[in-house]
Design a protein around this motif. Sequence first.
Motif, mmCIF file in Angstrom:
data_model
loop_
_atom_site.group_PDB
_atom_site.id
_atom_site.type_symbol
_atom_site.label_atom_id
_atom_site.label_comp_id
_atom_site.label_asym_id
_atom_site.label_seq_id
_atom_site.Cartn_x
_atom_site.Cartn_y
_atom_site.Cartn_z
ATOM 1 N N LYS A 73 0.781 -1.067 -0.103
ATOM 2 C CA LYS A 73 -0.023 0.057 0.063
ATOM 3 C C LYS A 73 0.888 1.272 0.141
ATOM 4 O O LYS A 73 0.585 2.419 0.696
ATOM 5 N N GLN A 74 1.956 1.178 -0.693
ATOM 6 C CA GLN A 74 2.913 2.233 -0.686
ATOM 7 C C GLN A 74 2.909 2.989 -2.316
ATOM 8 O O GLN A 74 2.699 2.047 -3.291
ATOM 9 N N PHE A 75 3.239 4.028 -2.425
ATOM 10 C CA PHE A 75 3.387 4.640 -3.913
ATOM 11 C C PHE A 75 4.726 4.168 -4.367
ATOM 12 O O PHE A 75 5.721 3.551 -3.609
ATOM 13 N N PHE A 76 4.967 4.647 -5.673
ATOM 14 C CA PHE A 76 6.254 4.132 -6.250
ATOM 15 C C PHE A 76 6.577 5.247 -7.240
ATOM 16 O O PHE A 76 5.699 5.728 -7.829
ATOM 17 N N GLN A 77 8.145 5.683 -6.985
ATOM 18 C CA GLN A 77 8.499 6.752 -7.802
ATOM 19 C C GLN A 77 9.584 6.296 -8.500
ATOM 20 O O GLN A 77 10.269 5.621 -7.868
ATOM 21 N N SER A 78 9.742 6.752 -9.908
ATOM 22 C CA SER A 78 10.899 6.075 -10.653
ATOM 23 C C SER A 78 10.953 7.207 -11.903
ATOM 24 O O SER A 78 10.346 7.899 -12.286
ATOM 25 N N LEU A 79 12.116 6.768 -12.466
ATOM 26 C CA LEU A 79 12.656 7.346 -13.771
ATOM 27 C C LEU A 79 12.316 6.563 -14.855
ATOM 28 O O LEU A 79 12.633 5.117 -14.738
ATOM 29 N N GLU A 80 11.906 6.868 -16.095
ATOM 30 C CA GLU A 80 11.950 5.899 -17.174
ATOM 31 C C GLU A 80 12.232 6.622 -18.512
ATOM 32 O O GLU A 80 12.118 7.679 -18.638
ATOM 33 N N ILE A 81 13.003 5.977 -19.342
ATOM 34 C CA ILE A 81 13.151 6.385 -20.373
ATOM 35 C C ILE A 81 12.021 5.852 -21.706
ATOM 36 O O ILE A 81 12.004 4.766 -21.767
ATOM 37 N N LEU A 82 11.554 6.932 -22.291
ATOM 38 C CA LEU A 82 10.492 6.528 -23.189
ATOM 39 C C LEU A 82 10.811 6.979 -24.858
ATOM 40 O O LEU A 82 11.884 7.915 -24.686
ATOM 41 N N PRO A 83 10.642 6.434 -25.810
ATOM 42 C CA PRO A 83 11.042 6.593 -26.939
ATOM 43 C C PRO A 83 9.947 7.965 -27.157
ATOM 44 O O PRO A 83 9.018 8.158 -26.990
ATOM 45 N N GLY A 84 10.907 8.923 -27.657
ATOM 46 C CA GLY A 84 10.035 10.168 -28.137
ATOM 47 C C GLY A 84 9.818 10.275 -29.623
ATOM 48 O O GLY A 84 10.130 9.462 -30.311
ATOM 49 N N TRP A 85 9.282 11.621 -29.971
ATOM 50 C CA TRP A 85 9.039 11.801 -31.383
ATOM 51 C C TRP A 85 10.383 11.823 -32.122
ATOM 52 O O TRP A 85 11.498 12.434 -31.554
ATOM 53 N N ASN A 86 10.558 11.929 -33.409
ATOM 54 C CA ASN A 86 11.729 11.950 -34.195
ATOM 55 C C ASN A 86 12.851 11.192 -33.658
ATOM 56 O O ASN A 86 13.948 11.911 -33.716
ATOM 57 N N SER A 87 12.611 10.005 -33.295
ATOM 58 C CA SER A 87 13.806 9.177 -32.714
ATOM 59 C C SER A 87 14.666 9.806 -31.391
ATOM 60 O O SER A 87 15.757 9.561 -31.412
ATOM 61 N N GLN A 88 14.038 10.677 -30.914
ATOM 62 C CA GLN A 88 14.545 11.272 -29.656
ATOM 63 C C GLN A 88 14.174 10.402 -28.354
ATOM 64 O O GLN A 88 13.068 9.943 -28.176
ATOM 65 N N ILE A 89 15.202 10.529 -27.276
ATOM 66 C CA ILE A 89 14.665 9.633 -26.154
ATOM 67 C C ILE A 89 14.348 10.752 -25.219
ATOM 68 O O ILE A 89 14.718 11.762 -24.920
ATOM 69 N N GLU A 90 13.232 10.499 -24.268
ATOM 70 C CA GLU A 90 12.692 11.440 -23.506
ATOM 71 C C GLU A 90 12.745 10.554 -22.020
ATOM 72 O O GLU A 90 12.296 9.287 -21.947
ATOM 73 N N VAL A 91 13.150 11.156 -21.071
ATOM 74 C CA VAL A 91 13.407 10.612 -19.544
ATOM 75 C C VAL A 91 12.351 11.472 -19.077
ATOM 76 O O VAL A 91 12.209 12.587 -18.832
ATOM 77 N N VAL A 92 11.461 10.728 -18.191
ATOM 78 C CA VAL A 92 10.452 11.157 -17.434
ATOM 79 C C VAL A 92 10.462 10.879 -15.944
ATOM 80 O O VAL A 92 11.178 9.463 -15.647
ATOM 81 N N CYS A 93 9.837 11.346 -15.079
ATOM 82 C CA CYS A 93 9.514 10.858 -13.332
ATOM 83 C C CYS A 93 8.347 10.311 -13.474
ATOM 84 O O CYS A 93 7.347 11.323 -13.906
ATOM 85 N N GLN A 94 8.030 9.240 -12.944
ATOM 86 C CA GLN A 94 6.691 8.881 -12.751
ATOM 87 C C GLN A 94 6.240 8.518 -11.278
ATOM 88 O O GLN A 94 7.256 8.024 -10.514
ATOM 89 N N LEU A 95 5.024 8.827 -10.991
ATOM 90 C CA LEU A 95 4.607 8.639 -9.459
ATOM 91 C C LEU A 95 3.265 7.488 -9.882
ATOM 92 O O LEU A 95 2.508 8.053 -10.804
#
Length: 92
Positions: A24-46
């Motif tokens: 019953k705990q939240f989870f926070q992480s970073l993820e690398i997502l494929p972006g537009w025009n073959s660019q990589i996007e890093v996001v923070c997720q909760l």
Amino acid sequence: MPHEQRLTREILDFPQVYQSFLQKQFFQSLEILPGWNSQIEVVCQLACPIFDAKGVVCSIWLIKSIEETFEQLEISLVQEIANECAIATSQS
């Protein structure tokens, strides 16, 4: 991010998130997502579980750009929303 809206994922594909949810705990992480025009996007997720007496029912996921981590106030707000959703679900 419009391309991430309404994204559906299977929780069993993310065992570390699933373990947090079982506690019953939240989870926070970073993820690398494929972006537009073959660019990589890093996001923070909760990810915050919504649970009832039987266990985890579903979850709420929020995404921010890497430059913006989730602050404790935001985490608390999401947890409160998850609690209210659980109450509403059980009452319906």
